[in-house]
Design a protein around this motif. Sequence first.
Motif, PDB file in Angstrom:
ATOM      1  N   VAL A   1       0.853  -1.198   0.000  1.00 55.10           N
ATOM      2  CA  VAL A   1       0.000   0.000   0.000  1.00 55.10           C
ATOM      3  C   VAL A   1       0.884   1.242   0.000  1.00 55.10           C
ATOM      4  CG1 VAL A   1      -1.827   1.267   1.193  1.00 55.10           C
ATOM      5  CG2 VAL A   1      -1.734  -1.230   1.391  1.00 55.10           C
ATOM      6  N   VAL A   2       0.609   2.176  -0.915  1.00 58.69           N
ATOM      7  CA  VAL A   2       1.252   3.492  -0.876  1.00 58.69           C
ATOM      8  C   VAL A   2       0.214   4.511  -0.414  1.00 58.69           C
ATOM      9  CG1 VAL A   2       2.159   5.377  -2.294  1.00 58.69           C
ATOM     10  CG2 VAL A   2       3.036   3.060  -2.609  1.00 58.69           C
ATOM     11  N   ILE A   3       0.569   5.279   0.603  1.00 56.75           N
ATOM     12  CA  ILE A   3      -0.315   6.343   1.096  1.00 56.75           C
ATOM     13  C   ILE A   3       0.274   7.674   0.652  1.00 56.75           C
ATOM     14  CG2 ILE A   3      -1.210   7.481   3.168  1.00 56.75           C
ATOM     15  CD1 ILE A   3      -0.947   4.734   4.597  1.00 56.75           C
ATOM     16  N   ILE A   4      -0.566   8.497   0.039  1.00 56.91           N
ATOM     17  CA  ILE A   4      -0.105   9.821  -0.403  1.00 56.91           C
ATOM     18  C   ILE A   4      -0.581  10.850   0.614  1.00 56.91           C
ATOM     19  CG2 ILE A   4      -0.107  11.515  -2.269  1.00 56.91           C
ATOM     20  CD1 ILE A   4      -1.059   9.217  -4.135  1.00 56.91           C
ATOM     21  N   GLY A   5       0.351  11.456   1.345  1.00 56.95           N
ATOM     22  CA  GLY A   5      -0.017  12.518   2.280  1.00 56.95           C
ATOM     23  C   GLY A   5       0.273  12.155   3.718  1.00 56.95           C
ATOM     24  N   GLY A   6       1.035  13.026   4.371  1.00 54.28           N
ATOM     25  CA  GLY A   6       1.435  12.784   5.758  1.00 54.28           C
ATOM     26  C   GLY A   6       0.786  13.763   6.715  1.00 54.28           C
ATOM     27  N   GLY A   7      -0.510  14.001   6.529  1.00 51.50           N
ATOM     28  CA  GLY A   7      -1.282  14.724   7.541  1.00 51.50           C
ATOM     29  C   GLY A   7      -1.810  13.713   8.553  1.00 51.50           C
TER      30      GLY A   7
ATOM     31  N   ARG B   1      -3.618  -3.866  11.524  1.00 46.48           N
ATOM     32  CA  ARG B   1      -4.252  -5.027  10.885  1.00 46.48           C
ATOM     33  C   ARG B   1      -3.209  -6.010  10.331  1.00 46.48           C
ATOM     34  NH1 ARG B   1      -9.446  -5.597   9.004  1.00 46.48           N
ATOM     35  NH2 ARG B   1      -8.628  -7.694   8.755  1.00 46.48           N
ATOM     36  N   GLY B   2      -1.948  -5.745  10.609  1.00 50.73           N
ATOM     37  CA  GLY B   2      -0.904  -6.662  10.153  1.00 50.73           C
ATOM     38  C   GLY B   2      -0.393  -6.352   8.764  1.00 50.73           C
ATOM     39  N   CYS B   3      -0.872  -5.261   8.185  1.00 52.50           N
ATOM     40  CA  CYS B   3      -0.412  -4.874   6.848  1.00 52.50           C
ATOM     41  C   CYS B   3       0.700  -3.839   7.032  1.00 52.50           C
ATOM     42  CB  CYS B   3      -1.592  -4.303   6.051  1.00 52.50           C
ATOM     43  SG  CYS B   3      -1.124  -3.697   4.440  1.00 52.50           S
ATOM     44  N   THR B   4       1.944  -4.294   7.045  1.00 49.94           N
ATOM     45  CA  THR B   4       3.050  -3.383   7.356  1.00 49.94           C
ATOM     46  C   THR B   4       3.893  -3.026   6.131  1.00 49.94           C
ATOM     47  OG1 THR B   4       4.346  -5.312   7.979  1.00 49.94           O
ATOM     48  CG2 THR B   4       3.255  -4.113   9.757  1.00 49.94           C
TER      49      THR B   4
ATOM     50  N   GLY C   1       3.748   5.173  15.966  1.00 50.86           N
ATOM     51  CA  GLY C   1       3.107   3.855  16.105  1.00 50.86           C
ATOM     52  C   GLY C   1       3.218   3.057  14.819  1.00 50.86           C
ATOM     53  N   ALA C   2       3.011   3.734  13.687  1.00 47.44           N
ATOM     54  CA  ALA C   2       3.095   3.049  12.390  1.00 47.44           C
ATOM     55  C   ALA C   2       4.531   2.602  12.123  1.00 47.44           C
ATOM     56  CB  ALA C   2       2.608   3.978  11.283  1.00 47.44           C
ATOM     57  N   ARG C   3       5.476   3.522  12.341  1.00 54.56           N
ATOM     58  CA  ARG C   3       6.899   3.191  12.100  1.00 54.56           C
ATOM     59  C   ARG C   3       7.340   2.024  12.971  1.00 54.56           C
ATOM     60  NH1 ARG C   3       8.216   8.903  12.330  1.00 54.56           N
ATOM     61  NH2 ARG C   3       8.685   9.686  10.243  1.00 54.56           N
ATOM     62  N   ASN C   4       6.927   2.064  14.239  1.00 52.29           N
ATOM     63  CA  ASN C   4       7.328   0.977  15.159  1.00 52.29           C
ATOM     64  C   ASN C   4       6.892  -0.383  14.636  1.00 52.29           C
ATOM     65  OD1 ASN C   4       8.419   2.838  16.845  1.00 52.29           O
ATOM     66  ND2 ASN C   4       6.730   2.831  18.342  1.00 52.29           N
ATOM     67  N   ALA C   5       5.775  -0.366  13.890  1.00 50.53           N
ATOM     68  CA  ALA C   5       5.259  -1.644  13.377  1.00 50.53           C
ATOM     69  C   ALA C   5       5.864  -2.004  12.016  1.00 50.53           C
ATOM     70  CB  ALA C   5       3.747  -1.571  13.275  1.00 50.53           C
ATOM     71  N   GLY C   6       6.690  -1.117  11.461  1.00 51.08           N
ATOM     72  CA  GLY C   6       7.369  -1.460  10.207  1.00 51.08           C
ATOM     73  C   GLY C   6       6.977  -0.633   9.002  1.00 51.08           C
ATOM     74  N   VAL C   7       6.037   0.309   9.164  1.00 49.35           N
ATOM     75  CA  VAL C   7       5.645   1.175   8.052  1.00 49.35           C
ATOM     76  C   VAL C   7       6.798   2.125   7.713  1.00 49.35           C
ATOM     77  CG1 VAL C   7       4.105   3.099   7.423  1.00 49.35           C
ATOM     78  CG2 VAL C   7       3.178   1.065   8.580  1.00 49.35           C
ATOM     79  N   ARG C   8       7.027   2.351   6.414  1.00 50.65           N
ATOM     80  CA  ARG C   8       8.071   3.311   6.016  1.00 50.65           C
ATOM     81  C   ARG C   8       7.415   4.661   5.692  1.00 50.65           C
ATOM     82  NH1 ARG C   8      10.093  -0.732   1.646  1.00 50.65           N
ATOM     83  NH2 ARG C   8       7.907  -1.212   1.958  1.00 50.65           N
ATOM     84  N   ILE C   9       7.987   5.710   6.230  1.00 55.95           N
ATOM     85  CA  ILE C   9       7.460   7.049   5.984  1.00 55.95           C
ATOM     86  C   ILE C   9       8.561   7.870   5.333  1.00 55.95           C
ATOM     87  CG2 ILE C   9       6.624   9.171   7.083  1.00 55.95           C
ATOM     88  CD1 ILE C   9       5.235   7.452   9.176  1.00 55.95           C
ATOM     89  N   ALA C  10       8.294   8.389   4.137  1.00 55.35           N
ATOM     90  CA  ALA C  10       9.313   9.160   3.422  1.00 55.35           C
ATOM     91  C   ALA C  10       8.810  10.591   3.225  1.00 55.35           C
ATOM     92  CB  ALA C  10       9.610   8.506   2.079  1.00 55.35           C
ATOM     93  N   GLU C  11       9.551  11.538   3.812  1.00 52.61           N
ATOM     94  CA  GLU C  11       9.195  12.951   3.626  1.00 52.61           C
ATOM     95  C   GLU C  11       9.949  13.502   2.416  1.00 52.61           C
ATOM     96  OE1 GLU C  11       8.098  14.803   7.826  1.00 52.61           O
ATOM     97  OE2 GLU C  11      10.044  13.794   7.933  1.00 52.61           O
ATOM     98  N   ASN C  12       9.498  14.661   1.959  1.00 50.13           N
ATOM     99  CA  ASN C  12      10.095  15.328   0.795  1.00 50.13           C
ATOM    100  C   ASN C  12      10.050  14.472  -0.473  1.00 50.13           C
ATOM    101  OD1 ASN C  12      10.849  17.782   2.163  1.00 50.13           O
ATOM    102  ND2 ASN C  12      12.308  16.478   3.272  1.00 50.13           N
ATOM    103  N   VAL C  13       8.989  13.695  -0.595  1.00 50.52           N
ATOM    104  CA  VAL C  13       8.781  12.902  -1.820  1.00 50.52           C
ATOM    105  C   VAL C  13       7.384  13.206  -2.338  1.00 50.52           C
ATOM    106  CG1 VAL C  13       8.709  10.623  -2.874  1.00 50.52           C
ATOM    107  CG2 VAL C  13      10.236  11.042  -0.918  1.00 50.52           C
ATOM    108  N   LYS C  14       7.345  13.839  -3.493  1.00 50.10           N
ATOM    109  CA  LYS C  14       6.040  14.217  -4.049  1.00 50.10           C
ATOM    110  C   LYS C  14       5.599  13.181  -5.081  1.00 50.10           C
ATOM    111  CE  LYS C  14       3.711  17.861  -6.553  1.00 50.10           C
ATOM    112  NZ  LYS C  14       3.797  19.166  -7.169  1.00 50.10           N
TER     113      LYS C  14
END
Length: 814
Positions: A9-15, A28-31, A162-175
């Motif tokens: 899953v790609v999420i667009i937007g870090g609000g 839900r286990g989707c990391t 919380g998301a990062r701790n579970a393995g989600v990657r968050i990338a800033e400055n990427v449009k």
Amino acid sequence: MGLPSHARVVIIGGGIVGCSVAYHLAKRGCTDVLLLERRQLTCGTTWHAAGLVGQLRATHNLTRLAQYTTQLYEGLERETGQATGFRQVGSIAVAASKARFEELRRGASMARCFGLEVQLLSPGEARERWPLLSIEDVVGAVYLPKDGRTNPVDTTQALARGARNAGVRIAENVKVTAIRSAHGRVTGVATEQGEVRADAVVNCAGMWGREVGALAGVSVPLHAAEHFYIVTEPIAGLSPDLPILRDADACSYFKEDTGKLLVGWFEPRAKPWAENGIPADSAFEQLPADLAHIEPLFAGAMRRVPVLESTGVQVFFNGPESFTPDDRYLLGEAPELRGFYVAAGFNSIGIQSAGGAGKVLADWIVDGHAPSDLWDVDIRRCAPFQRNRRYLRDRTVEALGLLYAMHWPFRQPETARGVRKSVLHDRLAAAGACFGEVAGFERANWFGAPGSAPHYEYSYGRQNWFEFSAAEHRAVRERVGLFDQSSFAKFVLKGRDAAAVLGRMCANDIDVPVGGIVYTQWLNERGGIEADLTVTREAHDSYLMVSSCATQTRDFDFLCRAIPAGAAAAAVDVSSAYAVLGLMGPESRALLATLTDADLSTAAFPFGTSQIIDLGYARVRASRITYVGELGYELYVPAEFAQSVYDVLVSAGKSFGLQLAGYHALNSLRMEKAYRHWGHDIGEEDTPLEAGLQFAVAWNKPGGFVGLEALLAQREAGARRRLVAIALNDVDRLLYHNEPIWRNGVLVGKISSGMFGHTIGTALGLGYLANGGAPVSVEWIAAGNYEVEVAAERVPARVSLRPFYDPASERVKR
Ligand SMILES: Cc1cc2nc3c(=O)[nH]c(=O)nc-3n(C[C@H](O)[C@H](O)[C@H](O)COP(=O)(O)OP(=O)(O)OC[C@H]3O[C@@H](n4cnc5c(N)ncnc54)[C@H](O)[C@@H]3O)c2cc1C
């Protein structure tokens, strides 16, 4: 960090919304999730929100989501170690008029029904809890002790952690610069730093959401508006536990903010922002303060909280937020592109909605369907035209203020009107129609005197159209009425496999002779009602389906999805091709007979059948079917013939006392017959057994249908809730929706839709009754004493499983 080449899953937007979706996907286990933020987390709208976290929303499910948000924020700091600033201080709403107090009391009844703690306060009690309050003109107040406030930036960071701790990657400055798709399904995104393939993409781009949607050819109708608050100098003695205060009559809210007061507004005429697109470099945007704009608002706030007169202002804040045409957010999988989800357009309640919205969207993505009935916010309620910029800009002027305006029953928007019109519109207008709007479609709700320009005078009591509508209702019961129902959604499914495809979708048997009409539901695997429609067999390989204007996008999407790859069946939306005239009432046959040579006798043209007949100089499809409970015909007329057909009907109708009738009369008539309305009385969480629609289930048809197994299991176990018709004993009270239903002093349900029934002579409603988890039997229903709570008062009522009017439907079939 380099970007991965693929993420589930790609999420667009870090609000706050994007971070909440990421957090809940991980839960839900989707990391295998990648969140892309074009600048920094919270830099869009989130960073400057006031942070109010209220719980009472317009419907039960949305209230449940807001309740969940509160519980989530309450524990987030413990879970993640990141402070959130969340505080459960409660909220007080004051009323400065009797009507507003009725609105608050109706809201309090609703809150109780939804399981929220709520108290009615006298003006004095309100001031005890909010000492700076001026109560001179206050009629009453409502207190919700579990409401709270939070720090939006810290709460977002906590969700991200919380998301990062579970393995989600968050990338800033990427449009994200493009959305990739193939064969109607999303396949990934392009960014300034390369491509990322994905199975699902989520548009959480806030006020950029429309533009990000456009990258994918997806309609995301929202528009930014300027939104204002001020923060005062410190005020001595302000408690950090001061409840949030709302004075909707002064368009104002008040919140304690580190010893100061934050005062914000929802003004009646807002200022749309960035109509040519959100500036590309916008981040942590602060717009120029517009003192002239807020001056009158400030004056109202000072009247309510006089200490403001002698207190300096430290901050004049103006920041953009996005608003949708109906003030409800946009959630779910887009009908235009599989795997492309939207969570945007939060209408100034994104902080309090983010927890619940993130949770249900994560469930939706993982499970492939919404976890509960989310129709109020489902993106499939929108019509494609609603992404039109000018429309959105003009509606936004009004949308922001409507959040605090009186939520009058039958209230119609005033901006961006006249977008979609029936070809009969001008004739109806000349005949005195007062129009209401559904998905931009102008529909006659009632008729004033011909040549007049009728308008609504709103109240919680009988409004100015009550007697006009009553006359229309009586004409339909006693003579004949004519409804313009052209806004119906109409689809054709054609091809060798049409009967097989539709047979699998419909709970009823649609393998009927040509000319047969079948009332049916489309169910999901859980037996819930996804759509409510009539199906007419036009030819052995062609069906006409008719559902409502409000569900056009949703129902067509549902139909298209159900056609298996390779099936010889093509679906076409023909809604705009046909006008529909409903000729309804005991004289309808006699009137129609003067305009056609067709044999209209019941033997030749029985109820539940459809024929193409001559009418005037035209050929029209006449269908013997009704939503009002009388002998009648729905006439499907190719649009360019509609005016001539209308003219001959109206002319011939004179000697039969034909009356033009509108949707308010239609609603009153259908309520007496207890005909269900999808979106109110039935929806994806209600089964035909619970809704009393088992007569439309073909249990034994060859091949079965989607949802049959769930229905069989429910039939075996017994339904735990059942829809009943309800009539108030007090004829002066009115029902709208969500009023609690009490049985022997116990809360057992709520009104799903309500309207005054002019033949029965009192307010009627439909509503589900539950028996604390046990099956609901006919005996249990009959043994109860019932009351409906209207504006915090209980009104005795009678309840019936059968319609109050013509329960055997003798009038329909004669
Ligand atoms: C003055 C004011 C007061 C408010 N008060 C409250 C309140 O008290 N309570 C409440 O509940 N709500 C309040 N709100 C509303 C709340 O702030 C918003 O509803 C909420 O912040 C919306 O969050 P979001 O995540 O949808 O949008 P945003 O916070 O705007 O996040 C969207 C993100 O998407 C990013 N983005 C956009 N395009 C791309 C792209 N192409 N690629 C990558 N990233 C992209 C943006 O940079 C942005 O960070 C208030 C709003 C305002 C303006």
